[in-house]
Design an enzyme around this catalytic site. Structure first.
Site, mmCIF file in Angstrom:
data_model
loop_
_atom_site.group_PDB
_atom_site.id
_atom_site.type_symbol
_atom_site.label_atom_id
_atom_site.label_comp_id
_atom_site.label_asym_id
_atom_site.label_seq_id
_atom_site.Cartn_x
_atom_site.Cartn_y
_atom_site.Cartn_z
ATOM 1 N N CYS A 114 -19.475 -1.862 9.700
ATOM 2 C CA CYS A 114 -18.982 -0.299 9.834
ATOM 3 C C CYS A 114 -19.699 0.682 10.427
ATOM 4 O O CYS A 114 -19.941 1.570 11.331
ATOM 5 C CB CYS A 114 -18.176 0.542 9.371
ATOM 6 S SG CYS A 114 -16.831 -0.491 8.670
ATOM 7 N N HIS A 250 -17.911 7.682 12.225
ATOM 8 C CA HIS A 250 -17.860 6.554 12.106
ATOM 9 C C HIS A 250 -16.200 6.981 11.211
ATOM 10 O O HIS A 250 -15.692 8.136 10.834
ATOM 11 C CB HIS A 250 -17.814 5.286 11.120
ATOM 12 C CG HIS A 250 -17.341 4.955 10.585
ATOM 13 N ND1 HIS A 250 -16.742 3.892 11.891
ATOM 14 C CD2 HIS A 250 -16.876 3.834 9.667
ATOM 15 C CE1 HIS A 250 -15.878 2.621 11.066
ATOM 16 N NE2 HIS A 250 -15.617 2.997 9.924
ATOM 17 N N ASN A 280 -9.366 2.500 12.063
ATOM 18 C CA ASN A 280 -11.153 2.166 12.198
ATOM 19 C C ASN A 280 -11.330 0.934 12.699
ATOM 20 O O ASN A 280 -10.462 -0.358 12.571
ATOM 21 C CB ASN A 280 -10.761 1.850 9.864
ATOM 22 C CG ASN A 280 -12.387 1.299 9.809
ATOM 23 O OD1 ASN A 280 -13.154 1.288 11.011
ATOM 24 N ND2 ASN A 280 -12.994 1.359 8.743
HETATM 25 O O1 UT7 Z 1 -14.882 1.212 7.283
HETATM 26 C C1 UT7 Z 1 -15.686 0.991 6.480
HETATM 27 C C2 UT7 Z 1 -15.473 1.701 5.348
HETATM 28 N N1 UT7 Z 1 -14.106 1.739 4.629
HETATM 29 C C3 UT7 Z 1 -13.270 3.087 4.431
HETATM 30 O O2 UT7 Z 1 -14.334 4.210 4.933
HETATM 31 C C4 UT7 Z 1 -12.648 2.599 3.785
HETATM 32 C C5 UT7 Z 1 -12.445 3.882 2.530
HETATM 33 N N2 UT7 Z 1 -11.259 3.894 1.692
HETATM 34 C C6 UT7 Z 1 -9.805 4.918 2.068
HETATM 35 O O3 UT7 Z 1 -9.720 4.730 3.423
HETATM 36 C C7 UT7 Z 1 -8.947 4.663 0.707
HETATM 37 O O4 UT7 Z 1 -9.702 4.077 -0.203
HETATM 38 C C8 UT7 Z 1 -7.386 3.927 1.657
HETATM 39 C C9 UT7 Z 1 -6.723 4.087 2.648
HETATM 40 C C10 UT7 Z 1 -7.700 2.124 1.559
HETATM 41 C C11 UT7 Z 1 -6.744 4.012 0.617
HETATM 42 O O5 UT7 Z 1 -6.480 5.407 -0.436
HETATM 43 P P1 UT7 Z 1 -6.880 5.515 -1.564
HETATM 44 O O6 UT7 Z 1 -6.271 7.138 -1.570
HETATM 45 O O7 UT7 Z 1 -8.126 5.238 -2.453
HETATM 46 O O8 UT7 Z 1 -5.895 4.560 -2.626
HETATM 47 P P2 UT7 Z 1 -6.016 3.445 -3.216
HETATM 48 O O9 UT7 Z 1 -6.330 2.689 -2.572
HETATM 49 O O10 UT7 Z 1 -6.247 4.251 -4.538
HETATM 50 O O11 UT7 Z 1 -4.130 3.716 -3.775
HETATM 51 C C12 UT7 Z 1 -3.273 4.052 -4.404
HETATM 52 C C13 UT7 Z 1 -1.832 3.334 -4.532
HETATM 53 C C14 UT7 Z 1 -2.075 2.049 -5.111
HETATM 54 O O12 UT7 Z 1 -1.077 1.948 -6.564
HETATM 55 P P3 UT7 Z 1 -0.186 2.037 -7.147
HETATM 56 O O13 UT7 Z 1 -1.645 1.450 -7.895
HETATM 57 O O14 UT7 Z 1 -1.493 3.816 -7.577
HETATM 58 O O15 UT7 Z 1 0.588 1.807 -8.217
HETATM 59 C C15 UT7 Z 1 -2.002 1.297 -3.783
HETATM 60 O O16 UT7 Z 1 -1.498 0.126 -4.095
HETATM 61 O O17 UT7 Z 1 -1.340 2.856 -2.920
HETATM 62 C C16 UT7 Z 1 -0.967 1.868 -2.990
HETATM 63 N N3 UT7 Z 1 -1.249 1.671 -1.606
HETATM 64 C C17 UT7 Z 1 -0.352 1.160 -0.579
HETATM 65 N N4 UT7 Z 1 0.944 1.631 -0.575
HETATM 66 C C18 UT7 Z 1 1.913 2.045 0.372
HETATM 67 C C19 UT7 Z 1 -2.390 0.715 -0.924
HETATM 68 N N5 UT7 Z 1 -2.127 0.287 0.000
HETATM 69 C C20 UT7 Z 1 -0.658 1.056 0.740
HETATM 70 C C21 UT7 Z 1 0.022 0.308 1.495
HETATM 71 N N6 UT7 Z 1 1.106 1.360 1.161
HETATM 72 N N7 UT7 Z 1 -0.386 0.605 2.720
#
Ligand code: UT7
Length: 323
Positions: A114, A250, A280
């Site tokens: 990225c 980004h 992204n």
């Molecule tokens: O471009 C390269 C660099 N990449 C990035 O910059 C990405 C950085 N990360 C992010 O943008 C965020 O971390 C995400 C958008 C990927 C995720 O957001 P988050 O607030 O960090 O959520 P999380 O990964 O901590 O997940 C929270 C909950 C989890 O459930 P539990 O464990 O709390 O029950 C996940 O299983 O959300 C759940 N979850 C979803 N729920 C519905 C994960 N993906 C989904 C989904 N729909 N698509």
């Protein structure tokens, strides 16, 4: 006299197919509200079967050449930032070179995921300042839809396809922050974090593989590292946040974009945001945002821009340029 790498033209290409968040609701335990609130993404473009990273890169390159009123023969070098090359080799850049009908110059790819476009801009700048090239076509192009695990809701809803291109030209400057062109660059990586974001395929497995990401771990690094690289690049350029007209970040997550702007003391009114429409697109996201920002009338000649990105590696960096 100081040489500067000055923007001559910009362009982009997005595949026709637009996929709204709701399309994932049938096949995955996810919903539009979660995707929007956690990432800011509302839709993304996916490449058609016959489209590849190189065909999209060529389309973006043609748009940039038209914007610059230049012909392919006017270009000395092509640098493509991508992690989704059509083939293991040759480079996407040489495919673009052939597609444009260029028989001279040189072309190569840069792979910093990225952060790839930031790395490519920095390379292009160094080549222009060292006299190796006068005009460089810098492209970010990705087909991340081809490396998605469609059963993994935590990644497959986040990424999209597309390409953006910028043409840089050597021009004399005064050596002050008032010059047009690239004023500074800052590159960083820390391979200790290589397992936070990777593709589980390649020549070692004999498969293309799928993207694997510990999103919340990457998130933890993002705001702090992006703000600090932007700050370093601004110091190097001799400018401060108050001088900045546009942050062109980004486009991975609106919360990262907002957090970084806040940390830099800048309002969201000074940020070009496209994540809602593109998702992204990895190395393509910054040139896409530059081109769309220009089309919207946000970015104008003479504006001071800070671009910054972080991704797999981890690799991150920033470029300060006056448009
Ligand atoms: O471009 C390269 C660099 N990449 C990035 O910059 C990405 C950085 N990360 C992010 O943008 C965020 O971390 C995400 C958008 C990927 C995720 O957001 P988050 O607030 O960090 O959520 P999380 O990964 O901590 O997940 C929270 C909950 C989890 O459930 P539990 O464990 O709390 O029950 C996940 O299983 O959300 C759940 N979850 C979803 N729920 C519905 C994960 N993906 C989904 C989904 N729909 N698509």
């Amino acid at each position: 006299m100081t040489l500067r790498a000055v923007v001559k033209g910009v362009g982009h290409y997005l595949p026709e197919r637009v996929v709204p968040n709701s399309e994932f609701e049938d096949s995955l335990d996810t919903n539009d509200a979660w995707i929007r609130s956690r990432s800011g993404i509302q839709r993304r473009h996916f490449a058609a079967k016959d489209e590849t990273t190189s065909t999209m890169a060529s389309a973006a390159a043609r748009a940039a050449l038209t914007d610059a009123s230049l012909a392919p023969a006017d270009i000395d070098a092509i640098i493509v930032a991508t992690s989704t090359a059509d083939l293991t080799f040759p480079s996407v850049a040489t495919m673009v070179q052939a597609d444009l009908g260029m028989e001279t110059g040189f072309a190569f790819d840069v792979q910093a995921v990225c952060a790839g476009f930031i790395y490519a801009l920095s390379n292009a700048n160094a080549m222009i300042l060292s006299g190796q090239a006068k005009r460089v076509l810098v492209i970010g192009a990705e087909t991340f839809s081809r490396i998605m695990d469609w059963s993994d809701r935590s990644t497959c809803v986040l990424f999209g396809d597309g390409a953006g291109a910028l043409i840089l030209e050597a021009q004399p400057g005064k050596g002050t922050p008032q010059d047009r062109g690239i004023l500074s660059t800052d590159l960083n990586s820390d391979g200790r974090h290589k397992d936070l974001l990777y593709v589980d395929g390649g020549v070692s497995t004999g498969t293309t593989g799928y993207l694997r990401m510990q999103g919340n771990q990457v998130f933890r690094h993002a705001v702090e590292k992006l703000a600090s690289t932007a700050q370093k690049a601004m110091e190097r350029a001799g400018v401060s946040p108050q001088d900045v007209d546009w942050i062109v970040p980004h486009q991975a997550n609106i919360r990262i974009i907002q957090g970084t702007a806040k940390k830099l003391g800048l309002s969201m009114d000074n940020v070009v945001v496209t994540v809602q429409d593109h998702g992204n697109t990895s190395a393509a996201s910054i040139p896409l945002a530059l081109s769309v920002g220009r089309e919207r009338g946000q970015i104008k000649e003479g504006d001071l821009l800070v671009t910054e990105a972080i991704g797999g590696g981890l690799a991150w960096g920033a470029v300060v340029l006056r448009w």
